[in-house]
Scaffold this active site. Structure first.
Site, short mmCIF file in Angstrom:
data_model
loop_
_atom_site.label_atom_id
_atom_site.label_comp_id
_atom_site.label_asym_id
_atom_site.label_seq_id
_atom_site.Cartn_x
_atom_site.Cartn_y
_atom_site.Cartn_z
N LYS A 1 0.60 3.40 -3.48
CA LYS A 1 -0.38 4.45 -3.27
C LYS A 1 0.17 5.62 -2.44
CE LYS A 1 -4.36 3.18 -5.20
NZ LYS A 1 -5.55 2.93 -4.39
N GLU B 255 -9.66 0.45 3.61
CA GLU B 255 -8.92 1.49 2.91
C GLU B 255 -7.56 0.95 2.46
OE1 GLU B 255 -9.87 4.32 1.90
OE2 GLU B 255 -11.65 4.78 3.08
N CYS B 256 -7.04 1.55 1.38
CA CYS B 256 -5.77 1.09 0.82
C CYS B 256 -4.56 1.75 1.46
CB CYS B 256 -5.74 1.39 -0.68
SG CYS B 256 -5.83 3.16 -1.05
N GLY B 257 -4.78 2.70 2.35
CA GLY B 257 -3.67 3.41 2.96
C GLY B 257 -3.63 4.87 2.56
N ASP C 195 0.83 -1.21 0.00
CA ASP C 195 0.00 0.00 0.00
C ASP C 195 0.86 1.25 0.00
OD1 ASP C 195 -2.31 -1.47 0.00
OD2 ASP C 195 -2.72 -1.24 2.14
#
Length: 289
Positions: free
Chosen positions: A140, A244-246, A136
């Site tokens: 991201k 959440e992806c971070g 992550d």
């Protein structure tokens, strides 16, 4: 303009908790397009971050309409984080949106990586399984932070909505994160039905995977069709307690966790090297004896 302020917003520091509370009380009463009009006129160095999900597409369409009304080119540039693991349908949609709306698109990828082969050469295969937090951060969090620094971003528009539940269930229209970045969530109070209605009524381009039953679309390896009709993001990270992806988590905690993981890996690599040297030297030492 729906909301007036008695102060100039130059950075997140200008939005104290008291000011945020007052702003949110006002902005919650207005339509997403009115919120966007206010943001365009009042928020500093404003960009839209998007992975071309339905909510982000609506925001893009609304900003385009505002731009046309003001007889200007598309006012807010897009930031797209290419994780290298997006569906091809998502990449096709990104190109279509650029062509349809004539919008500037800033693309950011993981450091020193142009494709999956580059990324896996550096970090190994299936990093999302072997070290999810590191994945992550690399695909991201770090690219987003690099984009914000290089473009001098002070404010971003996101596609998060309360009806997506999880960590998003109580998000306000406007907030400031731990780094001082201002985040605007103009469709915070819309549900999926309102989103779909707008998409159809305004003929907004959307991901072909939506017609196959996908509601929330991220990387191909962490996206499935929704497991529950009551939770549109239930197809993401199936089987994990993760929403959440971070990207919308605490940056400093994510950074600290990544650095700790990186240090541990480096120490392990050094230990393996030392072990190999010892094993190579042992026969020589035995022969000398």
């Amino acid at each position: 303009m729906p909301v007036s302020t008695q102060y100039t917003i130059q950075s997140g520091d200008d939005l104290t908790p008291e000011r945020l509370e007052a702003l949110n009380a006002q902005l919650a009463k207005f339509s997403p397009q009115e919120v966007l009009e206010w943001a365009i006129d009042n928020l500093p160095n404003l960009y839209q971050t998007t992975a071309f999900g339905l909510t982000g597409l609506i925001t893009l369409d609304m900003i385009n309409k505002i731009s046309v009304q003001r007889q200007k080119d598309h006012i807010v540039s897009l930031i797209f984080l290419d994780t290298l693991y997006h569906f091809q349908e998502t990449l096709d949609l990104a190109k279509r949106c650029v062509d349809t709306y004539d919008v500037p698109l800033k693309v950011y990828k993981p450091v020193d990586c142009d494709n999956v082969a580059d990324f896996e050469r550096q970090h190994g295969q299936k990093l999302w399984e072997n070290d999810e937090d590191a994945y992550d951060f690399l695909v991201k969090v770090e690219p987003a932070r690099r984009a914000y620094d290089e473009l001098n971003v002070k404010s971003i528009i996101t596609g998060r909505r309360r009806s997506q539940k999880g960590d998003r269930a109580a998000i306000p229209v406007i907030e400031v994160d731990g780094t001082g970045l201002i985040k605007l969530n103009p469709l915070a109070y819309w549900d999926l039905q309102q989103v779909r209605t707008y998409i159809r009524a305004n003929e907004v381009p959307y991901n072909a995977l939506v017609d196959q039953g996908y509601n929330s679309i991220g990387d191909w390896h962490s996206t499935n069709k929704p497991a529950s009709k009551d939770d549109e993001r239930s197809g993401r990270w199936e089987g994990k307690e993760k929403t959440e992806c971070g990207l919308h988590k605490d940056y400093f905690k994510m950074r600290a966790a990544f650095m700790a993981s990186k240090k541990a890996k480096q120490q392990l690599t050094e230990q393996k090297k030392q072990h190999q040297v010892t094993n190579t030297a042992s026969p020589v030492l035995q022969a000398s004896a």
